[in-house]
Structure formats: structure tokens, C-alpha cells
Motif scaffolding. Structure first.
Motif, mmCIF file in Angstrom:
data_model
loop_
_atom_site.group_PDB
_atom_site.id
_atom_site.type_symbol
_atom_site.label_atom_id
_atom_site.label_comp_id
_atom_site.label_asym_id
_atom_site.label_seq_id
_atom_site.Cartn_x
_atom_site.Cartn_y
_atom_site.Cartn_z
ATOM 1 N N ARG A 143 1.059 -1.169 0.032
ATOM 2 C CA ARG A 143 0.036 -0.010 -0.155
ATOM 3 C C ARG A 143 0.900 1.288 0.206
ATOM 4 N NH1 ARG A 143 -3.872 0.183 4.626
ATOM 5 N NH2 ARG A 143 -4.046 2.252 4.420
ATOM 6 N N GLU A 144 2.156 1.082 0.190
ATOM 7 C CA GLU A 144 2.874 2.306 0.366
ATOM 8 C C GLU A 144 3.027 3.069 -0.780
ATOM 9 O OE1 GLU A 144 7.400 3.797 1.933
ATOM 10 O OE2 GLU A 144 6.965 1.716 2.062
ATOM 11 N N MET A 145 3.162 2.383 -2.008
ATOM 12 C CA MET A 145 3.203 2.987 -3.383
ATOM 13 C C MET A 145 1.906 3.736 -3.561
ATOM 14 S SD MET A 145 5.900 1.754 -5.336
ATOM 15 C CE MET A 145 5.369 1.703 -6.954
ATOM 16 N N TYR A 146 0.838 3.306 -3.257
ATOM 17 C CA TYR A 146 -0.404 4.007 -3.676
ATOM 18 C C TYR A 146 -0.571 5.356 -2.632
ATOM 19 C CZ TYR A 146 -1.543 -0.474 -5.113
ATOM 20 O OH TYR A 146 -1.337 -2.205 -5.762
ATOM 21 N N GLU A 147 -0.240 5.172 -1.478
ATOM 22 C CA GLU A 147 -0.265 6.339 -0.649
ATOM 23 C C GLU A 147 0.753 7.408 -1.016
ATOM 24 O OE1 GLU A 147 0.753 4.191 3.032
ATOM 25 O OE2 GLU A 147 -1.564 3.763 3.439
ATOM 26 N N ILE A 148 1.797 7.038 -1.410
ATOM 27 C CA ILE A 148 2.920 7.969 -2.061
ATOM 28 C C ILE A 148 2.252 8.480 -3.281
ATOM 29 C CG2 ILE A 148 5.187 8.220 -2.901
ATOM 30 C CD1 ILE A 148 6.311 6.119 -1.144
ATOM 31 N N ALA A 149 1.649 7.975 -3.937
ATOM 32 C CA ALA A 149 1.254 8.597 -5.364
ATOM 33 C C ALA A 149 0.100 9.411 -5.107
ATOM 34 C CB ALA A 149 0.571 7.333 -6.177
ATOM 35 N N ALA A 150 -0.814 9.042 -4.228
ATOM 36 C CA ALA A 150 -1.949 10.142 -3.697
ATOM 37 C C ALA A 150 -1.405 11.319 -3.350
ATOM 38 C CB ALA A 150 -3.034 9.242 -3.065
ATOM 39 N N GLU A 151 -0.448 11.165 -2.220
ATOM 40 C CA GLU A 151 -0.023 12.252 -1.754
ATOM 41 C C GLU A 151 0.584 13.320 -2.861
ATOM 42 O OE1 GLU A 151 3.448 13.681 1.645
ATOM 43 O OE2 GLU A 151 3.054 11.357 1.119
ATOM 44 N N ARG A 152 1.434 12.720 -3.831
ATOM 45 C CA ARG A 152 1.942 13.583 -4.652
ATOM 46 C C ARG A 152 1.198 14.105 -5.717
ATOM 47 N NH1 ARG A 152 7.811 10.470 -6.243
ATOM 48 N NH2 ARG A 152 8.368 10.208 -4.026
ATOM 49 N N ALA A 153 0.003 13.489 -5.944
ATOM 50 C CA ALA A 153 -1.070 14.152 -6.658
ATOM 51 C C ALA A 153 -1.833 15.181 -5.869
ATOM 52 C CB ALA A 153 -2.001 12.952 -7.190
ATOM 53 N N GLY A 154 -1.599 15.230 -4.510
ATOM 54 C CA GLY A 154 -2.420 16.155 -3.859
ATOM 55 C C GLY A 154 -3.774 15.959 -3.711
ATOM 56 N N VAL A 155 -4.320 14.512 -3.821
ATOM 57 C CA VAL A 155 -5.617 14.036 -4.096
ATOM 58 C C VAL A 155 -5.917 13.032 -2.839
ATOM 59 C CG1 VAL A 155 -7.558 13.143 -5.398
ATOM 60 C CG2 VAL A 155 -5.954 15.086 -6.228
ATOM 61 N N ALA A 156 -7.179 13.005 -2.161
ATOM 62 C CA ALA A 156 -7.534 11.989 -1.183
ATOM 63 C C ALA A 156 -7.483 10.666 -2.121
ATOM 64 C CB ALA A 156 -8.635 12.520 -0.686
ATOM 65 N N ALA A 157 -7.302 9.772 -1.516
ATOM 66 C CA ALA A 157 -7.217 8.195 -1.883
ATOM 67 C C ALA A 157 -8.694 8.266 -2.693
ATOM 68 C CB ALA A 157 -6.968 7.190 -1.024
ATOM 69 N N GLY A 158 -9.859 8.265 -2.014
ATOM 70 C CA GLY A 158 -11.167 8.170 -2.553
ATOM 71 C C GLY A 158 -11.318 8.811 -3.559
ATOM 72 N N ARG A 159 -10.557 9.938 -4.184
ATOM 73 C CA ARG A 159 -10.805 10.724 -5.329
ATOM 74 C C ARG A 159 -9.783 10.327 -6.466
ATOM 75 N NH1 ARG A 159 -15.376 12.450 -6.283
ATOM 76 N NH2 ARG A 159 -14.390 14.173 -7.712
ATOM 77 N N CYS A 160 -9.196 9.106 -6.436
ATOM 78 C CA CYS A 160 -8.217 8.658 -7.289
ATOM 79 C C CYS A 160 -8.902 7.749 -8.033
ATOM 80 C CB CYS A 160 -6.842 8.344 -6.702
ATOM 81 S SG CYS A 160 -5.868 9.556 -5.956
ATOM 82 N N LEU A 161 -8.545 7.406 -9.447
ATOM 83 C CA LEU A 161 -8.788 6.425 -10.295
ATOM 84 C C LEU A 161 -7.415 5.816 -10.334
ATOM 85 C CD1 LEU A 161 -10.159 4.464 -12.528
ATOM 86 C CD2 LEU A 161 -9.212 6.179 -14.156
ATOM 87 N N PHE A 162 -7.159 4.409 -10.316
ATOM 88 C CA PHE A 162 -5.847 3.471 -10.251
ATOM 89 C C PHE A 162 -6.255 2.716 -11.385
ATOM 90 C CE2 PHE A 162 -3.362 -0.326 -9.430
ATOM 91 C CZ PHE A 162 -2.236 0.342 -9.124
ATOM 92 N N VAL A 163 -5.269 2.560 -12.326
ATOM 93 C CA VAL A 163 -5.411 1.886 -13.327
ATOM 94 C C VAL A 163 -3.990 0.801 -13.203
ATOM 95 C CG1 VAL A 163 -5.326 1.857 -15.941
ATOM 96 C CG2 VAL A 163 -6.221 3.650 -14.725
#
Length: 211
Positions: free
Chosen positions: A154-174
Motif C-alpha cells: 500500500r505504500e506505493m499507492y499512498e505516496i502516489a496519492a500524496e504526490r497528486a495532492g488528492v485524497a485516495a477516495g478521489r483517485c482512479l487507479f489503473v
């Protein structure tokens, strides 16, 4: 509320895998070498992508050359050592290309919201992106070899959302791997298990059409 929420858009950022979504390898020459060596097609990849051989590379702990050596060692009980190394090198140096349709879709994404590449990759990723003309494709790149963590952790996903500046619940992951998408969903992200460009196009149907 975010601008996307006000507009009714389903998410505010796209987090996208690289291999088998954007980048595709030509393994036909390797398959021919395997047949000539009396091996089943896919044998080299099966050895190379075993976690004990692949993960050190993806975490930036070994070089590509050391990875090839590890592949050769694992294959040397089936073919002569020299041939085993040739097979490992053929996999490591396999030519690759970017899918132009997916690239165009992702450039359209970036015109409206943050785009982050989230990929289990080697220390050569930046060079590879540049060689495909994709150095500027994303706002950010989260590479396992640079952050010392790999999907589906999960660390990769958390870093990605943080860098996007967006809450996880507002991200599309492909991603093309179901286990990687499953982690995203457990974190509250919208998940897309990618199979073809039409999958991504359907998810992005809400975006304004380019003029």
C-alpha cells in the motif's frame, strides 16, 4: 468541495501503471531463442519474474546486469551457462514501445487533473521514459526502485496519492494486474483492471473532448 466534485466528475486524479498499460515489450526474439535452446516459450520470464530474483531489481537493490546474472544462474541447470546468460540478456534488453492510443488518453487526463505513474520499475525507468518520448507524460512518477517499496504494497499507492495532492477516495487507479487493483480498492480508490485502451476510454468518458 473540489472542482471535480462540483462538476460531477468521479475522481480528481489518475494513478496509472506503466508496463502492459502504456509500455509493451516485443518478446518474439526471446521466444525464438528459447525454442532453439529446447525450452518452452516463457521459461526465461517465468524464472526472471520469480519474486526472489525480480524483487531486488524492482527495489533498486541490484543492477540490471546483476539481474541477468541471477536469471542465468537459475537457468543454468537447463541450458549451458553461456546460453542461459544470453536468454537473460535478451529479456533484459527486449525492445519496447508505447501504446499511442493510451498515451493520447493520458495526455488528455493531464490537461484536466494530476496524472501519476505508479510502477514497479528499475533504476533505468527515467531513461526508458525519455527513449519513448514520455519524460513529460505525467506530473509525477512513483517508481518502486526509487521509493524502496513495490506494488501491491500500500505504500506505493499512498505516496502516489500524496504526490497528486488528492485524497485516495478521489483517485482512479489503473493497472493490468488484479492484485494491484485490489489494493487500490481497499484504500478507497476507484480501480480499473486494464485490458485494452477501450477500458480506459470508457472510464474517461466524462472528460471534455479535445478541440
Amino acid at each position: 468541495m473540489t472542482a471535480s466534485e462540483i462538476s460531477g466528475w468521479p475522481f480528481d486524479a489518475v494513478l496509472c501503471d506503466l508496463d502492459n498499460v502504456i509500455r509493451f515489450y516485443d518478446l518474439a526474439p526471446l521466444a525464438e531463442m528459447e525454442r532453439a535452446a529446447g525450452l518452452a516459450e516463457g521459461t526465461t520470464a517465468g524464472v526472471a519474474y520469480a519474486p526472489e530474483i525480480d524483487l531486488p531489481l524492482l527495489l533498486g537493490q541490484i543492477t540490471k546486469e546483476e539481474w541477468v546474472d541471477a536469471i542465468a544462474s537459475a537457468l543454468s541447470d537447463r541450458v549451458p551457462r553461456g546460453r542461459a546468460r544470453e536468454l537473460g540478456a535478451a529479456l533484459a534488453d527486449a525492445p519496447f514501445r508505447a501504446d499511442d492510443t493510451v498515451v493520447a488518453l493520458l495526455r488528455r487526463v493531464r490537461a484536466h487533473m494530476p496524472l501519476v505513474l505508479v510502477t514497479n520499475a528499475t533504476l533505468e525507468l527515467e531513461r526508458d521514459l525519455a527513449s519513448m518520448g514520455l519524460a513529460d507524460l505525467a506530473d509525477h512518477v512513483v517508481s518502486s526502485a526509487r521509493v524502496g517499496a513495490a506494488k501491491p504494497g500500500r505504500e506505493m499507492y499512498e505516496i502516489a496519492a500524496e504526490r497528486a495532492g488528492v485524497a485516495a477516495g478521489r483517485c482512479l487507479f489503473v493497472d493490468d494486474r488484479p492484485e494491484n487493483v485490489e489494493t487500490a480498492v481497499t484504500l478507497g480508490m476507484t480501480g480499473l483492471c486494464y485490458r485494452e485502451p477501450a477500458d480506459l476510454e470508457r472510464m474517461l468518458g466524462f472528460l471534455p473532448t479535445p478541440r
